[in-house]
Design a protein around this motif. Structure first.
Motif, PDB file in Angstrom:
ATOM      1  N   UNK A 135      46.321   5.143  94.523  1.00 12.74           N
ATOM      2  CA  UNK A 135      47.616   4.989  95.026  1.00 12.74           C
ATOM      3  C   UNK A 135      47.670   3.468  95.850  1.00 12.74           C
ATOM      4  N   UNK A 136      47.010   3.288  96.842  1.00 15.58           N
ATOM      5  CA  UNK A 136      47.005   1.968  97.267  1.00 15.58           C
ATOM      6  C   UNK A 136      46.432   0.924  96.278  1.00 15.58           C
ATOM      7  N   UNK A 156      58.169  10.802 105.819  1.00 17.05           N
ATOM      8  CA  UNK A 156      58.208  10.129 104.449  1.00 17.05           C
ATOM      9  C   UNK A 156      58.195  10.927 103.208  1.00 17.05           C
ATOM     10  N   UNK A 157      56.713  11.559 103.207  1.00 11.74           N
ATOM     11  CA  UNK A 157      56.518  12.619 102.315  1.00 11.74           C
ATOM     12  C   UNK A 157      57.642  13.628 101.839  1.00 11.74           C
ATOM     13  N   UNK A 197      64.680   5.262  93.477  1.00 10.64           N
ATOM     14  CA  UNK A 197      64.572   4.292  94.312  1.00 10.64           C
ATOM     15  C   UNK A 197      63.362   3.645  93.978  1.00 10.64           C
ATOM     16  N   UNK A 198      62.325   4.115  93.921  1.00 12.75           N
ATOM     17  CA  UNK A 198      60.899   3.483  93.712  1.00 12.75           C
ATOM     18  C   UNK A 198      60.721   3.051  92.271  1.00 12.75           C
ATOM     19  N   UNK A 224      49.604   4.452  99.014  1.00 14.62           N
ATOM     20  CA  UNK A 224      49.118   5.748  98.917  1.00 14.62           C
ATOM     21  C   UNK A 224      50.270   6.737  99.250  1.00 14.62           C
ATOM     22  N   UNK A 225      51.192   6.330 100.071  1.00 10.69           N
ATOM     23  CA  UNK A 225      52.300   7.471 100.385  1.00 10.69           C
ATOM     24  C   UNK A 225      52.976   7.544  99.087  1.00 10.69           C
ATOM     25  N   UNK A 226      53.399   6.317  98.612  1.00  4.75           N
ATOM     26  CA  UNK A 226      54.274   6.258  97.504  1.00  4.75           C
ATOM     27  C   UNK A 226      53.792   6.886  96.096  1.00  4.75           C
TER      28      UNK A 226
END
Lengths: 199, 199
Positions: A166-167, B98-99, B114-115, B167-169
């Motif tokens: 992801x990063x 966020x998650x 959005x992403x 990493x989150x998105x």
DNA sequence: CCTACCGATCGGTAGG
DNA sequence: CCTACCGATCGGTAGG
């Protein structure tokens, strides 16, 4: 009558490659659905009907772009993985290889299309891509295991691998070649973030 | 003649909200360009011309979805950031918030749109979204600074923040609610990966 | 690979 | 919010 499929003439494969490259750029920029056959044809100086001499459907063009994308990433990272260096150096070489494909001029449109437009593939093509992605992820699984055995990372689980990818893949959203950072610098920074410092 | 804009009746805003929700789901599933006004209308049992009673253009629907998406994420993470807890606990609460927006049933279609679909916004709407995103990232910048001052992370630079958000998105690509992992577990795992162990 | 074309579909609108 | 519709555009094809 021992006829084999005649190998395509050089010009033929060149024109086909031209179309694939133009399609990759347009798909990356505007998205698959918003890209028109006429856009692609125009980008290689053809009329709107002519791309269909090389591809049966628009989806086949997307398939070609996606497969070339995952193929190039696969090959580049496999080369880095096989360097025979110690885990940390191998890991960093793999990071650089992956980022080179995502961010470098050669591969970025193919990579962006692969990452963002794959859902528009039909089921069969999607399965092809997924199979290649799975074998790709296996390479990362292996280095993470090596890193753990070397005591350089605490956790080599699946989720860690997905955070890592992801990063990496998110760099497409923010990296600008003129931003002053090189791919090598970014790779080094990610490595430092994830691995324990060399003591 | 002191006429003010009449506040919309409850039914009106409900129907409008129905359209936005349906649009978010379709945009998330098929992408903006591949989603049809007729798709959206059908999803809320209208005829194809009727959504234009609530929105001037298809782009305005996308704008509504994107703004609601970034707004919800912003609000949820801001709440977590203001908890007044120590840096590590605040950080983990922000990760969870966020998650939750990205992966939870409430927000995931808005977040995915959005992403992935923001590039289809016109320039003006894109600027609106970017402004909200910037203020959002500032919150992360601040926790990272606090974490560094507390000695819990080595580097709080911009690139670190982008790796974190990546990493989150990226979880949107792989997380399955039925996969056995909760959002809280994933947040914890990411925190462990990035922060030094509590000694 | 071009010319000429087709049926389908799309975003959007007028009038009620 | 519906009916009825429009002009534009789209992916794809036949025939050369």
């Amino acid at each position: 009558m021992a006829t084999k499929a005649r190998p395509p003439a050089a010009e033929e494969t060149n024109r086909r490659a031209d179309i694939v490259r133009a399609a990759s750029r347009l798909f990356a920029q505007k998205g698959y659905a918003a890209t028109t056959i006429r856009d692609i044809a125009g980008a290689v100086d053809m009329r709107s009907g002519s791309p269909f001499y090389h591809f049966k459907t628009k989806q086949d063009m997307l398939r070609a772009v996606a497969l070339e994308g995952i193929g190039a990433i696969n090959a580049a990272v496999a080369r880095a993985a096989a360097s025979g260096k110690p885990p940390r150096a191998t890991f960093e070489a793999m990071l650089r290889a992956h980022l080179d494909q995502l961010l470098g001029e050669q591969g970025r449109d193919f990579a962006a299309t692969l990452l963002h437009e794959s859902r528009h593939l039909d089921a069969a093509a999607q399965a092809e891509v997924v199979a290649l992605k799975d074998s790709y992820e296996t390479m990362w699984q292996k280095v993470l295991k090596d890193l753990k055995q070397a005591g350089l990372i605490a956790d080599d689980s699946r989720v860690t691998r997905l955070f890592l990818l992801g990063a990496l893949n998110w760099t497409v959203q923010w990296y600008r070649p003129d931003g002053g950072k090189s791919v090598a610098q970014i790779a080094k920074q990610l490595s430092s973030l994830l691995l324990k410092p060399a003591t």
